[in-house]
Design an enzyme around this catalytic site. Structure first.
Site, mmCIF file in Angstrom:
data_model
loop_
_atom_site.group_PDB
_atom_site.id
_atom_site.type_symbol
_atom_site.label_atom_id
_atom_site.label_comp_id
_atom_site.label_asym_id
_atom_site.label_seq_id
_atom_site.Cartn_x
_atom_site.Cartn_y
_atom_site.Cartn_z
ATOM 1 N N ASP A 159 -1.856 10.808 -2.393
ATOM 2 C CA ASP A 159 -2.401 9.697 -3.166
ATOM 3 C C ASP A 159 -2.865 10.271 -4.747
ATOM 4 O O ASP A 159 -2.669 9.379 -5.900
ATOM 5 C CB ASP A 159 -3.474 9.141 -2.753
ATOM 6 C CG ASP A 159 -3.133 8.037 -1.645
ATOM 7 O OD1 ASP A 159 -2.907 8.440 -0.638
ATOM 8 O OD2 ASP A 159 -2.887 6.856 -1.885
ATOM 9 N N LYS A 210 -4.542 10.131 2.949
ATOM 10 C CA LYS A 210 -5.173 9.282 3.989
ATOM 11 C C LYS A 210 -6.177 9.975 4.736
ATOM 12 O O LYS A 210 -5.902 11.250 5.304
ATOM 13 C CB LYS A 210 -3.975 8.728 4.964
ATOM 14 C CG LYS A 210 -4.598 7.956 5.964
ATOM 15 C CD LYS A 210 -5.580 6.776 5.700
ATOM 16 C CE LYS A 210 -4.907 5.748 4.536
ATOM 17 N NZ LYS A 210 -5.865 4.969 3.964
ATOM 18 N N ARG A 265 0.861 -1.080 0.221
ATOM 19 C CA ARG A 265 0.058 -0.078 -0.125
ATOM 20 C C ARG A 265 0.954 1.299 0.033
ATOM 21 O O ARG A 265 2.003 1.203 0.229
ATOM 22 C CB ARG A 265 -1.065 -0.020 1.220
ATOM 23 C CG ARG A 265 -0.734 -0.603 2.492
ATOM 24 C CD ARG A 265 0.467 0.031 3.239
ATOM 25 N NE ARG A 265 0.300 1.614 3.348
ATOM 26 C CZ ARG A 265 1.122 2.355 3.675
ATOM 27 N NH1 ARG A 265 2.313 1.775 3.764
ATOM 28 N NH2 ARG A 265 0.932 3.615 3.881
HETATM 29 O O1 MRU Z 1 -4.479 3.226 2.373
HETATM 30 P P1 MRU Z 1 -2.843 3.538 2.166
HETATM 31 O O2 MRU Z 1 -2.228 3.078 3.343
HETATM 32 O O3 MRU Z 1 -2.495 2.996 0.767
HETATM 33 O O4 MRU Z 1 -2.728 4.836 2.167
HETATM 34 C C1 MRU Z 1 -1.623 5.653 1.974
HETATM 35 C C2 MRU Z 1 -1.541 7.077 2.266
HETATM 36 O O5 MRU Z 1 -2.497 7.740 2.196
HETATM 37 C C3 MRU Z 1 -0.125 7.636 1.957
HETATM 38 O O6 MRU Z 1 -0.259 9.195 2.685
HETATM 39 C C4 MRU Z 1 0.188 7.927 0.434
HETATM 40 O O7 MRU Z 1 -0.245 6.788 -0.271
HETATM 41 C C5 MRU Z 1 1.500 8.644 0.129
HETATM 42 S S1 MRU Z 1 2.711 7.304 0.613
HETATM 43 C C6 MRU Z 1 4.003 7.894 -0.112
#
Ligand code: MRU
Length: 347
Positions: free
Chosen positions: A237, A248, A52
């Site tokens: 993201d 997140k 993830r």
């Molecule tokens: O649901 P996840 O754990 O994939 O979410 C990850 C995040 O929100 C991170 O902050 C984002 O992907 C940036 S990672 C460098």
């Protein structure tokens, strides 16, 4: 190769014809690697949170495309149709992190340019995407750390080596900042429901010898009010064309708190996370995951039986709350549409 302190963790590797992933659902208790030998296995690993974090999802997807072609390539057969069907499933594995679609698009471009056997070229391209991500993180680490001033830094979720090809985005800035004496204290929000902060960020920082203090999400306001945090540093993201940032769930709340308390707010993300095809934050698809993830904690029921739950796993922070956006191509203060277009021009 760029070797630097606090850079020991990797969670993806290509080995013996397979993509190996450190299973992030089991950390920090168990370090177990999963071998993916097919594109479908990679799609499942992405959907199930084995891997993830936006850049790591993109890298895994790139190897997934290579695995699909390795499995189906047979001159004279309808192998391209089989690959297309697998790539559709791969692209749908998680909707918010645009690095997934970006990586698949980049791999497709290589595939379309080759008439003969494309397997070697695709594997090389996946390796390049992987390496370039680590290089981008090192660069962003330097650019972002230059803004830090020796005070407290609060981060959210996990944006480290586990969420990328290595080193991390926001956590890369914290790694670099710590190494340069520009970080006084690191606070990590625990990040319900998957506890990426408590399980993953804390695990990485402890392993790298960087002191970290966990906080419950609800403690952030009081910490900022007391003046122990000077910077909130987070990843992304997807960044829309107008500079709005999906990250997140809980990030938006931190951005509002930061502005209210005069604390600065930094977003750290490679340009592969910038999506000029999505005009505004409101157009970003926000993933909703099962209610069960909220009603349970580490697999155990914690809520009153019969309660429902909502589980949007990302939120959108308006561009005007972002003080600095750090990418591998440069840092932009108060990023807006025009500055973003300049940043990604020519890519
Ligand atoms: O649901 P996840 O754990 O994939 O979410 C990850 C995040 O929100 C991170 O902050 C984002 O992907 C940036 S990672 C460098």
């Amino acid at each position: 190769m760029d070797t630097r302190p606090h850079d020991t963790i990797r969670a993806l590797r290509w080995s013996g014809g397979a993509l190996e992933l450190l299973d992030q659902r089991l950390l920090p208790r168990t370090e177990q690697w999963i071998r993916c030998t097919s594109c479908d296995a990679v799609a499942t690993a992405i959907g199930d949170m084995v891997v993830r974090g936006a850049p790591a999802i993109g890298i895994a997807a790139a190897y997934g495309v290579a695995l699909s072609v390795i499995r189906h390539y047979a001159p004279g057969s309808a192998w391209r149709g089989r690959v297309d069907r697998e790539l559709e499933r791969l692209e749908a594995a998680r909707p918010t992190a645009v690095n997934l679609a970006w990586a698949v698009r980049r791999m497709r471009r290589v595939l379309e340019e080759i008439w003969g056997d494309p397997r070697e070229a695709l594997l090389a391209e996946a390796g390049r995407i992987h390496r370039e991500d680590v290089e981008a993180n090192h660069r962003m680490g330097d650019l972002g750390a230059a803004y830090l001033d020796g005070g407290g830094v609060l981060t959210h979720c996990n944006t480290g080596a586990l969420a990328t090809g290595g080193y991390g985005t926001a956590l890369g800035v914290i790694r670099s900042g710590w190494a340069q004496g520009r970080v006084g204290a690191v606070f990590a929000g625990e990040t319900r429901p998957w506890l990426q902060g408590a399980r993953l960020t804390a695990w990485e920082l402890v392993a790298e010898g960087i002191p970290v203090e966990l906080i419950c999400e609800g403690a952030a306001a009081s910490l900022l009010h007391r003046g122990v945090v000077q910077w909130v540093v987070v990843g992304a993201d997807r960044i829309a064309a107008n500079g709005d940032v999906a990250n997140k769930i809980g990030t938006y709340g931190l951005a509002v708190l930061a502005r209210h308390h005069g604390v600065r707010f930094m977003v750290v993300a490679p340009t592969s996370t910038v999506d000029l095809a999505t005009p505004r934050g409101a157009d970003i698809p926000v993933e909703e995951r099962p209610a069960e993830e909220v009603l349970r904690c580490a697999g155990r029921p914690v809520a009153a039986e019969g309660a429902g739950a909502r589980n949007p796993v990302f939120d959108v922070t308006p561009a005007e709350l972002v003080d600095v956006l750090v990418t591998e191509r440069g840092a932009v203060e108060r990023p807006g549409a025009a500055r973003l277009r300049e940043l990604v021009a020519g890519l």
